[in-house]
Write an enzyme that holds these catalytic residues in place. Structure first.
Site, PDB file in Angstrom:
ATOM      1  CG  HIS A  52      52.438   1.064  60.241  1.00 59.22           C
ATOM      2  ND1 HIS A  52      53.692   0.691  59.824  1.00 59.22           N
ATOM      3  CD2 HIS A  52      52.460   0.980  61.595  1.00 59.22           C
ATOM      4  CE1 HIS A  52      54.423   0.421  60.860  1.00 59.22           C
ATOM      5  NE2 HIS A  52      53.713   0.561  61.956  1.00 59.22           N
TER       6      HIS A  52
HETATM    7  P1  TYD Z   1      54.811   2.454  65.602  1.00 55.56           P
HETATM    8  O1  TYD Z   1      55.920   2.248  64.615  1.00 55.56           O
HETATM    9  O2  TYD Z   1      53.512   2.979  65.066  1.00 55.56           O
HETATM   10  O3  TYD Z   1      54.549   1.097  66.385  1.00 55.56           O
HETATM   11  P2  TYD Z   1      53.932  -0.279  65.840  1.00 55.56           P
HETATM   12  O4  TYD Z   1      54.213  -0.323  64.369  1.00 55.56           O
HETATM   13  O5  TYD Z   1      54.623  -1.347  66.593  1.00 55.56           O
HETATM   14  O6  TYD Z   1      52.478  -0.274  66.115  1.00 55.56           O
HETATM   15  O7  TYD Z   1      55.363   3.399  66.741  1.00 55.56           O
HETATM   16  C1  TYD Z   1      54.623   3.681  67.912  1.00 55.56           C
HETATM   17  C2  TYD Z   1      55.011   5.059  68.414  1.00 55.56           C
HETATM   18  O8  TYD Z   1      56.401   5.101  68.729  1.00 55.56           O
HETATM   19  C3  TYD Z   1      54.758   6.163  67.406  1.00 55.56           C
HETATM   20  O9  TYD Z   1      54.204   7.259  68.111  1.00 55.56           O
HETATM   21  C4  TYD Z   1      56.127   6.545  66.909  1.00 55.56           C
HETATM   22  C5  TYD Z   1      57.048   6.159  68.037  1.00 55.56           C
HETATM   23  N1  TYD Z   1      58.363   5.689  67.552  1.00 55.56           N
HETATM   24  C6  TYD Z   1      59.470   6.488  67.682  1.00 55.56           C
HETATM   25  O10 TYD Z   1      59.411   7.625  68.204  1.00 55.56           O
HETATM   26  N2  TYD Z   1      60.684   6.022  67.248  1.00 55.56           N
HETATM   27  C7  TYD Z   1      60.810   4.792  66.671  1.00 55.56           C
HETATM   28  O11 TYD Z   1      61.926   4.389  66.270  1.00 55.56           O
HETATM   29  C8  TYD Z   1      59.637   3.979  66.515  1.00 55.56           C
HETATM   30  C9  TYD Z   1      59.695   2.636  65.879  1.00 55.56           C
HETATM   31  C10 TYD Z   1      58.438   4.454  66.971  1.00 55.56           C
END
Ligand code: TYD
Length: 136
Positions: A52
């Site tokens: 993303h």
């Molecule tokens: P995401 O940022 O999409 O993970 P990655 O980029 O590593 O694939 O986050 C995964 C899940 O965690 C998403 O449902 C949002 C949640 N999240 C939070 O609640 N707080 C945070 O600070 C982060 C980074 C993610």
């Protein structure tokens, strides 16, 4: 430093026979105020994370333990970074597509963020990312 570009920052390393030490200070090593820190761990083999873009979040990624590869897509160019030292910090400006892969077993990956978490900051579709870039 040109903070418009993603780049590896060589963080300070205090070599010590008792074990090495590295640190990051707001204001000297990174170009933003630290709002949030999170970490990624227990990543099963072969998983890809972070496909993303962030509209606003700037970040530093550090492989505290183990290694991983980060690919950044600017919209027309891909740039690959291998994080395999605890004193490498990968700075990623906002507005770039990125994903992480090739996590080694038991890797622990620290992300230092310029923003609090908000779902609105995420662009989850590459097509939306390209369209968003045209608007800014
Ligand atoms: P995401 O940022 O999409 O993970 P990655 O980029 O590593 O694939 O986050 C995964 C899940 O965690 C998403 O449902 C949002 C949640 N999240 C939070 O609640 N707080 C945070 O600070 C982060 C980074 C993610």
């Amino acid at each position: 430093m040109n903070w418009d570009k993603p780049q590896i920052i060589n963080l300070p390393k205090i070599n010590d026979p008792r074990g090495n030490l590295t640190f990051i200070e707001e204001g000297s090593h990174i170009p933003f105020d630290i709002k949030r820190v999170y970490w990624i761990y227990d990543v099963p083999g072969g998983q890809i994370r972070g496909g993303h873009a962030f509209k606003d979040q700037k970040e530093i990624i550090v492989a505290l333990s183990g290694s991983l590869d980060v690919t950044i897509n600017t919209g027309n160019t891909k740039i690959n970074f291998s994080l395999n030292r605890s004193y490498f910090g990968l700075y990623i400006p906002n507005g770039l597509w990125r994903h992480m892969e090739n996590f080694s077993t038991n890797s622990v990956v620290l992300v230092i963020s310029s923003t609090l978490y908000t779902e609105d900051d995420y662009i989850y579709s590459f097509r939306d990312f390209i369209n968003w870039q045209k608007l800014i």
